[in-house]
Design a protein around this motif. Structure first.
Motif, PDB file in Angstrom:
ATOM      1  N   GLY A   9     -10.954  31.041  50.976  1.00  0.00           N
ATOM      2  CA  GLY A   9      -9.847  30.142  50.657  1.00  0.00           C
ATOM      3  C   GLY A   9      -8.515  30.851  50.769  1.00  0.00           C
ATOM      4  N   LEU A  10      -8.456  32.066  50.270  1.00  0.00           N
ATOM      5  CA  LEU A  10      -7.222  32.832  50.346  1.00  0.00           C
ATOM      6  C   LEU A  10      -6.848  33.122  51.782  1.00  0.00           C
ATOM      7  N   ALA A  11      -7.835  33.443  52.596  1.00  0.00           N
ATOM      8  CA  ALA A  11      -7.555  33.777  53.988  1.00  0.00           C
ATOM      9  C   ALA A  11      -6.871  32.605  54.677  1.00  0.00           C
ATOM     10  N   LEU A  12      -7.446  31.430  54.495  1.00  0.00           N
ATOM     11  CA  LEU A  12      -6.850  30.247  55.101  1.00  0.00           C
ATOM     12  C   LEU A  12      -5.448  30.011  54.556  1.00  0.00           C
ATOM     13  N   ALA A  13      -5.354  30.107  53.244  1.00  0.00           N
ATOM     14  CA  ALA A  13      -4.083  29.771  52.605  1.00  0.00           C
ATOM     15  C   ALA A  13      -2.972  30.720  53.051  1.00  0.00           C
ATOM     16  N   LEU A  14      -3.279  31.992  53.090  1.00  0.00           N
ATOM     17  CA  LEU A  14      -2.227  32.960  53.376  1.00  0.00           C
ATOM     18  C   LEU A  14      -1.855  32.965  54.844  1.00  0.00           C
ATOM     19  N   CYS A  15      -2.754  32.517  55.681  1.00  0.00           N
ATOM     20  CA  CYS A  15      -2.427  32.417  57.101  1.00  0.00           C
ATOM     21  C   CYS A  15      -1.538  31.211  57.383  1.00  0.00           C
ATOM     22  N   SER A  16      -1.566  30.253  56.495  1.00  0.00           N
ATOM     23  CA  SER A  16      -0.832  29.021  56.779  1.00  0.00           C
ATOM     24  C   SER A  16       0.678  29.211  56.636  1.00  0.00           C
ATOM     25  N   TYR A  18       2.473  28.471  54.258  1.00  0.00           N
ATOM     26  CA  TYR A  18       3.068  27.298  53.621  1.00  0.00           C
ATOM     27  C   TYR A  18       3.944  27.683  52.434  1.00  0.00           C
ATOM     28  N   LEU A  20       5.594  26.375  48.976  1.00  0.00           N
ATOM     29  CA  LEU A  20       5.466  25.295  48.000  1.00  0.00           C
ATOM     30  C   LEU A  20       6.781  24.582  47.759  1.00  0.00           C
ATOM     31  N   LEU A  23       7.631  20.965  48.360  1.00  0.00           N
ATOM     32  CA  LEU A  23       6.953  19.925  47.580  1.00  0.00           C
ATOM     33  C   LEU A  23       7.524  19.781  46.181  1.00  0.00           C
ATOM     34  N   ARG A  76       3.621  36.197  44.100  1.00  0.00           N
ATOM     35  CA  ARG A  76       4.080  35.125  44.993  1.00  0.00           C
ATOM     36  C   ARG A  76       4.689  33.940  44.241  1.00  0.00           C
ATOM     37  N   MET A  77       4.615  33.951  42.904  1.00  0.00           N
ATOM     38  CA  MET A  77       4.869  32.715  42.157  1.00  0.00           C
ATOM     39  C   MET A  77       6.278  32.471  41.617  1.00  0.00           C
ATOM     40  N   ASP A  80      10.231  30.609  44.053  1.00  0.00           N
ATOM     41  CA  ASP A  80      10.704  29.252  44.359  1.00  0.00           C
ATOM     42  C   ASP A  80      11.242  28.538  43.120  1.00  0.00           C
TER      43      ASP A  80
ATOM     44  N   LEU B   7      -7.059  40.469  50.606  1.00  0.00           N
ATOM     45  CA  LEU B   7      -8.459  40.073  50.527  1.00  0.00           C
ATOM     46  C   LEU B   7      -9.356  41.240  50.167  1.00  0.00           C
ATOM     47  N   TYR B  45       0.663  24.509  40.112  1.00  0.00           N
ATOM     48  CA  TYR B  45      -0.052  24.470  41.390  1.00  0.00           C
ATOM     49  C   TYR B  45      -1.045  23.317  41.478  1.00  0.00           C
ATOM     50  N   TYR B  66      -3.215  26.504  49.989  1.00  0.00           N
ATOM     51  CA  TYR B  66      -2.380  27.523  49.339  1.00  0.00           C
ATOM     52  C   TYR B  66      -2.451  27.381  47.823  1.00  0.00           C
ATOM     53  N   SER B  69      -5.788  28.343  46.304  1.00  0.00           N
ATOM     54  CA  SER B  69      -6.058  29.792  46.244  1.00  0.00           C
ATOM     55  C   SER B  69      -5.341  30.432  45.055  1.00  0.00           C
ATOM     56  N   VAL B 119     -11.458  25.190  46.498  1.00  0.00           N
ATOM     57  CA  VAL B 119     -11.082  26.191  47.496  1.00  0.00           C
ATOM     58  C   VAL B 119     -11.940  26.020  48.744  1.00  0.00           C
TER      59      VAL B 119
END
Lengths: 152, 152
Positions: A9-16, A18, A20, A23, A76-77, A80, B7, B45, B66, B69, B119
């Motif tokens: 899940g992290l891999a996908l998320a961090l590659c995106s 995106y 926040l 939103l 990361r939090m 924003d 990761l 989140y 995101y 995760s 996730v």
């Protein structure tokens, strides 16, 4: 299995890549509460590592690896939450956050890079190198607070 | 590279099974502040994902991945703050947390499992399944609050 799901899940998320922020429609006081919550938790997970680096607490490699991984997510939090709309909400944030946004961004990056270096060091089995990486994270915290947070 | 470090660090950390509690010497009011901070950020989140699942906010798969995760990391953070020493600190925590500790632990596990399922779903490309997984997380939040948090 849980670990595998977490990592995937992290891999996908961090590659995106995106953000926040787009939103976020939270009110300014909520944004301040959320960013302060992130700082509070950074303190929770960094504190014991700082104690170990300073020799005040027995060094435990597994504890450092665990705390560093959560600190990585927490790093990361907060950012924003420093929107223009929060300028007038009572907090320890200094005006330089908004008047010198580039320097503030640089301080965030320095901190996040230091945390990621600590994550790497914490799995290398070199206690001295890991303690040095903890020290670098602490230095990054302090430098940002020096420039962008009211003295406590 | 940063993603790889993130990761790898998590893999090591989560395999270690280390509990932070043993290291914690924080005062009761600090523990309460930290656990409340974790709940605040879970809300940050989870909120946008709930909005998407309910059709109030346009669905964005990358945003869900995101947020899921980070929620996964946050789902690990509140629980060691519910120590016996915090029983008398003013908060919304109900006595059942300590009088029915097994049920409280089960509620934590249900929540963490739901987050991990989310996730997984969030990287599967199935919007309906992902929305259902968001709903299951929300249900787990609500069930725990029903039994263990004062009505707001």
């Amino acid at each position: 299995m849980k670990t595998k799901l977490f990592l995937s899940g992290l891999a996908l998320a961090l590659c995106s890549g995106y953000s926040l922020t787009a939103l976020s429609q939270a009110k300014p006081d909520v944004l301040v509460k959320q960013r302060q919550a992130a700082m509070t938790l950074q303190g929770k997970y960094f504190g014991p590592m700082a104690g170990m680096a300073q020799g005040k607490v027995p060094y435990r490699a597994d504890a450092v690896a665990y705390n560093a991984s959560l600190l990585n997510a927490l790093s990361r939090m907060p950012w924003d939450g420093f929107t223009d709309a929060t300028k007038d909400v009572k907090s320890a944030a200094l005006p330089a956050i908004w008047s010198d946004a580039a320097k503030f961004k640089q301080a965030q990056d320095t901190f996040q890079n230091a945390v990621q270096a600590l994550v790497s060091a914490s799995k290398g089995g070199d206690e001295a190198a890991t303690k040095a990486a903890i020290g670098a994270v602490g230095k990054a915290c302090g430098a940002c607070h020096q420039d962008f947070r009211q003295k406590q």
